[in-house]
Design a protein around this motif. Structure first.
Motif, mmCIF file in Angstrom:
data_model
loop_
_atom_site.group_PDB
_atom_site.id
_atom_site.type_symbol
_atom_site.label_atom_id
_atom_site.label_comp_id
_atom_site.label_asym_id
_atom_site.label_seq_id
_atom_site.Cartn_x
_atom_site.Cartn_y
_atom_site.Cartn_z
ATOM 1 N N SER A 339 0.830 -1.206 0.000
ATOM 2 C CA SER A 339 0.000 0.000 0.000
ATOM 3 C C SER A 339 0.859 1.248 0.000
ATOM 4 N N LYS A 340 2.029 1.158 0.642
ATOM 5 C CA LYS A 340 2.922 2.316 0.722
ATOM 6 C C LYS A 340 3.274 2.850 -0.661
ATOM 7 N N TYR A 341 3.660 1.950 -1.569
ATOM 8 C CA TYR A 341 4.104 2.382 -2.890
ATOM 9 C C TYR A 341 2.927 2.846 -3.753
ATOM 10 N N LEU A 342 1.762 2.249 -3.533
ATOM 11 C CA LEU A 342 0.579 2.710 -4.249
ATOM 12 C C LEU A 342 0.202 4.130 -3.816
ATOM 13 N N ILE A 343 0.276 4.378 -2.504
ATOM 14 C CA ILE A 343 -0.053 5.708 -1.994
ATOM 15 C C ILE A 343 0.947 6.746 -2.500
ATOM 16 N N VAL A 344 2.227 6.397 -2.456
ATOM 17 C CA VAL A 344 3.257 7.310 -2.947
ATOM 18 C C VAL A 344 3.037 7.621 -4.430
ATOM 19 N N THR A 345 2.742 6.589 -5.211
ATOM 20 C CA THR A 345 2.477 6.792 -6.637
ATOM 21 C C THR A 345 1.266 7.692 -6.836
ATOM 22 N N GLY A 346 0.219 7.463 -6.037
ATOM 23 C CA GLY A 346 -0.973 8.303 -6.128
ATOM 24 C C GLY A 346 -0.684 9.757 -5.801
ATOM 25 N N MET A 347 0.153 9.990 -4.798
ATOM 26 C CA MET A 347 0.503 11.367 -4.436
ATOM 27 C C MET A 347 1.296 12.049 -5.543
ATOM 28 N N ILE A 348 2.205 11.309 -6.166
ATOM 29 C CA ILE A 348 2.980 11.878 -7.267
ATOM 30 C C ILE A 348 2.062 12.179 -8.455
ATOM 31 N N VAL A 349 1.134 11.254 -8.745
ATOM 32 C CA VAL A 349 0.175 11.472 -9.835
ATOM 33 C C VAL A 349 -0.685 12.699 -9.538
ATOM 34 N N PHE A 350 -1.106 12.860 -8.274
ATOM 35 C CA PHE A 350 -1.940 14.011 -7.952
ATOM 36 C C PHE A 350 -1.144 15.303 -8.041
ATOM 37 N N PHE A 351 0.145 15.251 -7.726
ATOM 38 C CA PHE A 351 0.995 16.432 -7.940
ATOM 39 C C PHE A 351 1.041 16.780 -9.428
ATOM 40 N N ILE A 352 1.176 15.759 -10.280
ATOM 41 C CA ILE A 352 1.193 15.994 -11.729
ATOM 42 C C ILE A 352 -0.116 16.643 -12.171
ATOM 43 N N TYR A 353 -1.241 16.150 -11.633
ATOM 44 C CA TYR A 353 -2.547 16.729 -11.966
ATOM 45 C C TYR A 353 -2.612 18.199 -11.544
ATOM 46 N N GLY A 354 -2.127 18.502 -10.316
ATOM 47 C CA GLY A 354 -2.155 19.875 -9.845
ATOM 48 C C GLY A 354 -1.271 20.787 -10.674
ATOM 49 N N TYR A 355 -0.076 20.301 -11.002
ATOM 50 C CA TYR A 355 0.862 21.107 -11.800
ATOM 51 C C TYR A 355 0.322 21.314 -13.215
ATOM 52 N N TRP A 356 -0.243 20.249 -13.783
ATOM 53 C CA TRP A 356 -0.810 20.333 -15.127
ATOM 54 C C TRP A 356 -1.974 21.330 -15.156
ATOM 55 N N SER A 357 -2.858 21.225 -14.148
ATOM 56 C CA SER A 357 -4.004 22.130 -14.091
ATOM 57 C C SER A 357 -3.547 23.573 -13.929
ATOM 58 N N HIS A 358 -2.503 23.782 -13.155
ATOM 59 C CA HIS A 358 -1.956 25.128 -12.974
ATOM 60 C C HIS A 358 -1.555 25.744 -14.313
ATOM 61 N N ASN A 359 -0.956 24.934 -15.172
ATOM 62 C CA ASN A 359 -0.509 25.432 -16.478
ATOM 63 C C ASN A 359 -1.608 25.395 -17.540
ATOM 64 N N LEU A 360 -2.677 24.633 -17.250
ATOM 65 C CA LEU A 360 -3.716 24.406 -18.249
ATOM 66 C C LEU A 360 -4.798 25.481 -18.233
ATOM 67 N N LEU A 361 -5.105 25.996 -17.033
ATOM 68 C CA LEU A 361 -6.254 26.887 -16.893
ATOM 69 C C LEU A 361 -6.021 28.238 -17.561
ATOM 70 N N THR A 362 -6.908 28.570 -18.472
ATOM 71 C CA THR A 362 -6.959 29.900 -19.089
ATOM 72 C C THR A 362 -8.423 30.255 -19.282
ATOM 73 N N LEU A 363 -8.679 31.464 -19.714
ATOM 74 C CA LEU A 363 -10.060 31.864 -19.983
ATOM 75 C C LEU A 363 -10.586 31.255 -21.268
ATOM 76 N N GLN A 364 -9.727 30.547 -22.000
ATOM 77 C CA GLN A 364 -10.133 29.865 -23.234
ATOM 78 C C GLN A 364 -10.029 28.345 -23.108
ATOM 79 N N THR A 365 -9.770 27.831 -21.927
ATOM 80 C CA THR A 365 -9.624 26.386 -21.743
ATOM 81 C C THR A 365 -10.902 25.670 -22.160
ATOM 82 N N GLY A 366 -10.745 24.609 -22.944
ATOM 83 C CA GLY A 366 -11.894 23.853 -23.427
ATOM 84 C C GLY A 366 -12.110 22.567 -22.653
#
Length: 527
Positions: A339-366
């Motif tokens: 479970s430890k490695y699954l949780i760590v992987t999930g946290m890294i994936v969620f960081f990627i989602y947060g970072y991606w969303s940070h760069n993705l959001l614009t007033l024209q985002t589709g």
């Protein structure tokens, strides 16, 4: 029908029915937490309420949830699990009908509070029922199924609510619970069992002081988190008073529970390493995941102009994807993946989602761009929720399972409340800072700024405005543009900082979940 603890494990069609009852009831609770959000304008118009008054429809439900959740194990012991679960469904269902028939705002608030008392019990007791209906070696799979309810409920609530509001009328968002509640009550009475270890305590042993301290402390904290931003936090005497009340109430409650022989909430169960670590991670999940889920509809509706239904539909594909991830992760845990490695992987994936969303959001985002990022979010959800939920209860037995589920349930609720409160405040203040920074770059003597203003003035003059009104309208458009940009930048910051929070917690998981896992292995060896 009562039985001993060992016979609570079910097989065949009985297990399927019991699991389905529990998951559906958990989903009902979570759907009702979010479905009302999209109906607030309709409720305000039909019930003649102000903006502040209508917010109590949500606050009352949340207050009731956070009060009842930690007491569910004790209440189940007092009434018997089957009876308590059935009563909770009945209370939830009857109050759904009464909410749909409310004629004024305060009727609605009272019925929503009572509905929340029934709903909060459904969420935690469902988890206990599922955990004890499956054999120990398949508990990860069972908690994976329960996780589906946790994820799907909040996702479909706004979609369903938006559809019913757009095509029918607001009472249907409550009436839809009634047939499901009636069927769930009948099946509960027929299939759910009450374990023998749930012995009713005499009135002399009931921890009335603990109940009072819990109610005062936790409800005060929930109110502060719900209303703090609206009241500008500590500039409000009421918020200051309730903050002090919450701190002392919770401290005295903890002392009472650790010193009293018959506590209403068995905090001593937190000596279990798995549960202790799982509780902390559950709070973190509630904070980060519910916080970002709260932000996305704000972005699509306030900045992109989407309807509530469109925002809800956006979440559905990612939610369906979570179902596949949950099934896969549950199987991986069953096959011995840590479970430890699954949780760590999930946290890294969620960081990627947060970072991606940070760069993705614009007033024209589709929607196509958001769709892909939400699939990544779904992957992170599946990798986090299942291992954390399964690990929390993995080494508990008997009545400890219900006690552990009540504690993790309370921390999940508080994590979400803290997340929404802190993120709401952050957005408000960060937006103001971004606005100041943007305005500082708008020099009236800048040729580009002057050109833009002149273009706007020309557009309004073409519509028949005189020069003075056209100039005012032009500056109004410019102000609106600055406000949108500053709000957008604050939303982007939320996703980035929450993603970083998950990344920072990776070392914590690597250190402490390893210790919890060793306990699991020892327990498995004994059993």
């Amino acid at each position: 029908m009562e039985t001993n603890n060992n016979s609570l494990v079910e097989y065949g069609s009985r297990r399927i029915i019991i699991t389905a009852i529990a998951v559906v009831c958990a989903m009902l609770e979570l759907i009702d937490t979010t479905i009302v959000n999209v109906a607030l304008n309709d409720l305000r118009g039909n019930l003649g309420a102000t903006v502040n008054e209508i917010s109590w429809v949500i606050t009352a439900y949340s207050l009731a949830n956070v009060i009842i959740v930690p007491m569910t194990s004790w209440l189940s012991q007092q009434f018997g699990r089957r009876n308590y679960f059935a009563i909770s469904i009945i209370v939830f269902t009857v109050c759904s009908f009464l909410c749909g028939n409310s004629t004024n705002i305060w009727e609605m608030v009272i019925f929503r509070f009572i509905q929340g008392l029934g709903g909060g019990a459904l969420l935690v007791t469902s988890q206990t029922i599922i955990a004890e209906s499956w054999p120990r070696e398949k508990r990860a799979l069972a908690q994976g199924i329960y996780t589906l309810g946790l994820v799907i409920g909040p996702a479909i609530g706004p979609t369903l609510g938006g559809y019913l509001i757009d095509n029918y009328s607001w009472p249907l968002i409550f009436y839809i619970n009634i047939p499901i509640g009636i069927l769930a009550t009948i099946l509960t009475i027929q299939y759910i069992k009450s374990p023998r270890y749930e012995q009713k305590r005499p009135a002399s042993q009931v921890d009335w002081l603990g109940i009072i301290l819990l109610t005062v402390g936790v409800s005060s904290l929930q109110y502060v988190l719900e209303k703090g931003q609206d009241d500008d936090w500590f500039s409000s005497k009421l918020i200051i008073f309730l903050t002090v009340t919450a701190v002392f109430g919770i401290m005295l409650f903890i002392w009472r529970q650790l010193s009293y022989q018959y506590p209403v909430v068995e905090l001593r169960v937190l000596k279990n390493t798995n549960l202790r670590v799982g509780t902390i991670l559950t709070f973190l999940l509630g904070f980060g995941l519910l916080g970002t889920t709260f932000v996305l509809p704000l972005f699509t509706q306030s900045l992109l102009g989407w309807t509530a239904l469109q925002s809800g539909v956006l979440l559905l594909p990612g939610t369906i994807f979570v179902a596949f991830i949950v099934a896969a992760v549950s199987q991986l845990i069953q096959r011995g993946v840590s479970s430890k490695y699954l949780i760590v992987t999930g946290m890294i994936v969620f960081f990627i989602y947060g970072y991606w969303s940070h760069n993705l959001l614009t007033l024209q985002t589709g929607s196509a761009n958001l769709f892909l990022s939400l699939l990544v979010r779904g992957l992170g959800l599946g990798l986090l929720y299942v291992p954390v939920t399964a690990m929390s209860l993995s080494t508990l037995e008997g009545k400890e399972i219900a006690q552990g589920a009540a504690i993790t349930g309370m921390f999940r609720q508080l994590g979400g409340a803290f997340g929404v409160a802190i993120i709401s405040t952050f957005i408000s203040r960060q937006s103001q800072q971004h606005r100041v920074a943007l305005v500082s770059h708008l020099n009236a003597n800048d040729p580009l700024v002057q050109q833009r203003i002149n273009q706007l003035i020309g557009q309004f003059r073409a519509k028949g405005y005189d020069l003075q009104n056209a100039t005012q309208a032009a500056y109004g458009v410019l102000e609106s543009s600055v406000q949108k940009q500053s709000t957008l930048l604050s939303y982007m910051d939320v996703f980035l900082y929450v993603g970083v929070l998950f990344l920072v917690c990776v070392p914590f998981v690597l250190i402490f979940v390893k210790q919890a896992r060793s306990k699991v292995s020892l327990a498995d060896a004994v059993h």
